[in-house]
Design an enzyme around this catalytic site. Structure first.
Site, PDB file in Angstrom:
ATOM      1  N   ASP A 233      42.866  31.678  47.426  1.00 33.24           N
ATOM      2  CA  ASP A 233      44.110  31.940  48.164  1.00 33.24           C
ATOM      3  C   ASP A 233      45.035  32.753  47.261  1.00 33.24           C
ATOM      4  O   ASP A 233      44.654  33.132  46.139  1.00 33.24           O
ATOM      5  CB  ASP A 233      44.782  30.618  48.609  1.00 33.24           C
ATOM      6  CG  ASP A 233      45.600  30.786  49.895  1.00 33.24           C
ATOM      7  OD1 ASP A 233      46.568  31.576  49.867  1.00 33.24           O
ATOM      8  OD2 ASP A 233      45.270  30.161  50.909  1.00 33.24           O
TER       9      ASP A 233
ATOM     10  N   GLY B 219      43.815  35.307  44.364  1.00 31.37           N
ATOM     11  CA  GLY B 219      43.548  36.724  44.604  1.00 31.37           C
ATOM     12  C   GLY B 219      44.088  37.187  45.939  1.00 31.37           C
ATOM     13  O   GLY B 219      44.858  36.478  46.588  1.00 31.37           O
ATOM     14  N   ASP B 220      43.643  38.386  46.321  1.00 28.25           N
ATOM     15  CA  ASP B 220      44.127  39.003  47.555  1.00 28.25           C
ATOM     16  C   ASP B 220      42.893  39.390  48.369  1.00 28.25           C
ATOM     17  O   ASP B 220      42.096  40.222  47.936  1.00 28.25           O
ATOM     18  CB  ASP B 220      44.941  40.254  47.158  1.00 28.25           C
ATOM     19  CG  ASP B 220      45.383  41.051  48.371  1.00 28.25           C
ATOM     20  OD1 ASP B 220      45.088  40.635  49.508  1.00 28.25           O
ATOM     21  OD2 ASP B 220      46.021  42.101  48.172  1.00 28.25           O
ATOM     22  N   PHE B 221      42.749  38.768  49.544  1.00 27.54           N
ATOM     23  CA  PHE B 221      41.519  39.032  50.303  1.00 27.54           C
ATOM     24  C   PHE B 221      41.451  40.450  50.874  1.00 27.54           C
ATOM     25  O   PHE B 221      40.434  40.860  51.408  1.00 27.54           O
ATOM     26  CB  PHE B 221      41.196  37.958  51.337  1.00 27.54           C
ATOM     27  CG  PHE B 221      42.281  37.513  52.291  1.00 27.54           C
ATOM     28  CD1 PHE B 221      43.117  38.409  52.920  1.00 27.54           C
ATOM     29  CD2 PHE B 221      42.409  36.153  52.597  1.00 27.54           C
ATOM     30  CE1 PHE B 221      44.086  37.977  53.827  1.00 27.54           C
ATOM     31  CE2 PHE B 221      43.380  35.708  53.493  1.00 27.54           C
ATOM     32  CZ  PHE B 221      44.219  36.631  54.114  1.00 27.54           C
TER      33      PHE B 221
ATOM     34  N   HIS C 203      42.979  34.624  62.572  1.00 31.95           N
ATOM     35  CA  HIS C 203      43.969  34.683  63.666  1.00 31.95           C
ATOM     36  C   HIS C 203      45.333  35.197  63.195  1.00 31.95           C
ATOM     37  O   HIS C 203      46.171  35.544  64.004  1.00 31.95           O
ATOM     38  CB  HIS C 203      44.097  33.315  64.375  1.00 31.95           C
ATOM     39  CG  HIS C 203      44.912  32.281  63.661  1.00 31.95           C
ATOM     40  ND1 HIS C 203      45.469  31.198  64.308  1.00 31.95           N
ATOM     41  CD2 HIS C 203      45.279  32.151  62.357  1.00 31.95           C
ATOM     42  CE1 HIS C 203      46.131  30.443  63.448  1.00 31.95           C
ATOM     43  NE2 HIS C 203      46.030  31.000  62.259  1.00 31.95           N
TER      44      HIS C 203
HETATM   45  N1  SAH Z   1      42.832  27.628  55.819  1.00 31.81           N
HETATM   46  C1  SAH Z   1      44.055  26.867  55.685  1.00 31.81           C
HETATM   47  C2  SAH Z   1      45.318  27.774  55.637  1.00 31.81           C
HETATM   48  C3  SAH Z   1      45.425  28.758  56.762  1.00 31.81           C
HETATM   49  S1  SAH Z   1      46.963  29.666  56.728  1.00 31.81           S
HETATM   50  C4  SAH Z   1      44.199  25.862  56.813  1.00 31.81           C
HETATM   51  O1  SAH Z   1      43.595  26.035  57.864  1.00 31.81           O
HETATM   52  O2  SAH Z   1      44.952  24.898  56.657  1.00 31.81           O
HETATM   53  C5  SAH Z   1      46.425  31.236  56.118  1.00 31.81           C
HETATM   54  C6  SAH Z   1      46.190  31.254  54.614  1.00 31.81           C
HETATM   55  O3  SAH Z   1      45.900  32.605  54.254  1.00 31.81           O
HETATM   56  C7  SAH Z   1      47.401  30.832  53.808  1.00 31.81           C
HETATM   57  O4  SAH Z   1      47.061  29.796  52.919  1.00 31.81           O
HETATM   58  C8  SAH Z   1      47.809  32.102  53.066  1.00 31.81           C
HETATM   59  O5  SAH Z   1      48.368  31.874  51.793  1.00 31.81           O
HETATM   60  C9  SAH Z   1      46.481  32.837  52.964  1.00 31.81           C
HETATM   61  N2  SAH Z   1      46.675  34.275  52.731  1.00 31.81           N
HETATM   62  C10 SAH Z   1      47.533  35.117  53.365  1.00 31.81           C
HETATM   63  N3  SAH Z   1      47.443  36.354  52.865  1.00 31.81           N
HETATM   64  C11 SAH Z   1      46.482  36.311  51.889  1.00 31.81           C
HETATM   65  C12 SAH Z   1      45.920  37.281  51.002  1.00 31.81           C
HETATM   66  N4  SAH Z   1      46.337  38.564  51.040  1.00 31.81           N
HETATM   67  N5  SAH Z   1      44.945  36.896  50.153  1.00 31.81           N
HETATM   68  C13 SAH Z   1      44.515  35.599  50.113  1.00 31.81           C
HETATM   69  N6  SAH Z   1      45.018  34.622  50.922  1.00 31.81           N
HETATM   70  C14 SAH Z   1      45.992  34.976  51.796  1.00 31.81           C
END
Ligand code: SAH
Length: 370
Positions: free
Chosen positions: A233, A259-261, A279
Site C-alpha cells: 500500500d 509503494g505506488d501501484f 472500484h
Molecule cells: N483493500 C482494503 C483497502 C481498500 S481502499 C480493504 O478492502 O479494506 C483502497 C486502498 O488503495 C487504500 O488502502 C489506499 O491507500 C490504496 N491506494 C490508493 N492509491 C494507491 C497507490 N497509488 N498505490 C498503492 N496503494 C494505493
C-alpha cells in the site's frame, strides 16, 4: 437492554443467514414503502441524513463505550463527554426512537444491540465507519454530489481542488486515518466470508495490493497457516499497518511493502488480491494498475478482485449507493460482470469465475492471457 441480557445474547448468526435476513429486510422495506403514501416514504428517505449525522455524533462522543457498565443519565454522560446536557438528551432520545440506545423511566440510557455496534471493541463494531461517514470532509463531499453529477468529476475536485480522496489525504492525514480505520472496520465484518469464499489452499505467497492495514490479509493468513503474505500500500498506510500486523502476531509471515501501484507492484505472488481497489478508479487508471499486476505475475499466478458486482435492473444492492461514493470520492465506479470482463480484456486478463461469498461481496478470478 441490561448488561446481563447482552451477555446471554444468542451466538452470532452465520453470514449466509445475515445475507438472507438482509434480503428479507429489503423486501419488507419495499413492501412497507408500497403500503405507505409515497410522500411519507419519500420524507423518511429524505430525512435519513439526520439519522446518519446523529449516529455520527453518538459514535464520536463514544457514548456506547460509556454505557459498558450499565445505564447512565444524560447528565452523567454530558459530564463525561463535556457536552451540553439538554442537547445530548435530545440526541439520545432521537436515536432511541430508532432502537439505538433505550431510555428507561428514570431517563437513563442503556445499550441495545444496535448501540453495541458503536462500541470501539465490539466484534460487530461499525464505529469507525460511522465516524468517517459523518466527518465534515466526507459529509461535505456528499453535500456536493450534485457537482459530480453535473461534471462527472469527483466532489473532491469541487470541494478541495484535488482529483480524488487519496490525493486529498496527503494534505489531511487525519482524514486519511479516518478512512483507513473505516475500511479496516468494514473489512472486519466480511473478512471471514472472503477467506472462506475461495479455496486458498496450496498457495505459497499471497500479495494484497492496496491492502490497507491488512485486515483481510490477516484473516486469510490465520485461516491458511502455510501462506506467506505481502501487504502492499502507500507509505503512509503501511506505517499504520505495521502495528496492526504485529498485534495480530503475523510480523514473521507478512512482508510490508510501501509503494505506488501506478509504478509497480511486488513480483512473484501466486495470488494477487485487490479488495475494493479497482472500484476506486476509472478505466484508464484501473487498466494501469491491472497491467502492473500482470507484469509482476508468473504464468501460474491468479488475480482476485473482491468487489461489488452490480446486478441488472432494479435489484436492490448495496453496491449501487457505494457506486455514488466512488463517484464523489475517488472517481471510480462499481461495475457489472460484463464491465469487469471488458476491463480485463484491456489489461491482458481473462475472467475465469465469479464466486459468491456469504457477504454482499463477490470474488472475481482472472488469469493472464499470453
Ligand atoms: N483493500 C482494503 C483497502 C481498500 S481502499 C480493504 O478492502 O479494506 C483502497 C486502498 O488503495 C487504500 O488502502 C489506499 O491507500 C490504496 N491506494 C490508493 N492509491 C494507491 C497507490 N497509488 N498505490 C498503492 N496503494 C494505493
Amino acid at each position: 437492554m441490561s448488561q446481563a441480557n447482552l451477555q446471554t445474547k444468542p451466538k452470532k448468526p452465520p453470514m449466509a443467514l445475515i445475507q438472507a435476513m438482509m434480503n428479507v429486510t429489503n423486501s419488507l422495506q419495499k413492501f412497507r414503502a408500497k403500503m405507505m403514501p409515497p410522500q411519507v416514504a419519500m420524507v423518511e428517505m429524505i430525512n435519513a441524513y439526520q439519522v446518519s449525522q446523529a449516529i455520527y455524533v453518538a459514535a464520536q462522543l463514544g457514548i456506547a463505550d460509556l454505557l459498558k457498565d450499565g445505564a447512565k443519565s444524560s447528565e452523567e454522560l454530558a459530564h463525561l463527554t463535556g457536552v451540553d446536557e439538554q442537547s445530548l438528551y435530545r440526541l439520545l432520545r432521537s436515536l432511541a426512537s430508532f432502537g439505538i440506545f433505550a431510555e428507561d423511566e428514570e431517563k437513563r440510557f442503556d445499550l441495545t444491540p444496535l448501540a453495541v455496534t458503536l462500541q470501539i471493541d465490539s466484534p460487530e463494531s461499525v464505529r469507525a465507519w460511522a465516524i468517517m461517514s459523518g466527518e465534515k470532509w466526507h459529509w461535505n463531499l456528499w453535500g456536493n454530489l450534485i457537482e459530480s453529477v453535473k461534471t462527472g468529476k469527483t466532489a473532491v475536485e469541487y470541494t478541495f481542488s484535488k482529483p480524488n480522496i487519496f490525493e486529498y489525504f496527503v494534505q489531511d492525514s487525519q482524514a486519511g486515518n479516518h478512512f483507513d480505520e473505516a475500511m479496516t472496520n468494514l473489512a472486519s465484518l466480511n473478512n471471514s466470508a472472503i477467506a472462506t469464499g475461495y479455496d486458498f489452499s496450496g498457495i505459497s505467497k499471497l500479495v494484497d495490493i492496496g491492502g490497507g492495514y491488512g485486515s483481510h490479509l490477516t484473516t486469510i493468513l490465520k485461516t491458511y497457516p502455510s501462506i506467506k503474505g505481502v501487504l502492499f500500500d502507500q507509505p503512509s498506510v503501511i506505517a499504520g499497518a505495521k502495528e496492526f500486523i504485529t498485534e495480530n502476531g503475523l510480523a514473521e509471515r507478512c512482508e510490508l511493502v510501501a509503494g505506488d501501484f501506478f509504478q509497480s507492484v511486488p513480483p512473484g505472488g501466486d495470488i494477487y488480491l485487490l479488495k475494493t481497489v479497482i472500484h476506486d478508479w476509472d478505466e484508464p487508471n484501473a487498466v494501469k494498475i491491472l497491467k502492473n499486476c500482470r507484469r509482476a505475475m508468473t504464468e501460474h499466478s491468479k488475480l482476485l478482485l473482491v468487489e461489488a458486482v452490480i446486478p441488472p435492473g432494479n435489484t436492490p444492492y448495496f453496491g449501487k449507493l457505494l457506486d455514488l461514493e466512488m463517484l464523489t470520492t475517488s472517481g471510480g465506479r462499481e461495475r457489472t460482470e460484463a464491465e469487469y470482463r471488458a476491463l480485463f480484456d484491456a489489461a491482458g486478463f481473462k475472467l475465469t469465475k465469479v464466486f459468491a461469498t456469504a457477504s454482499p461481496w463477490k470474488i472475481i478470478e482472472a488469469v493472464g492471457v499470453s
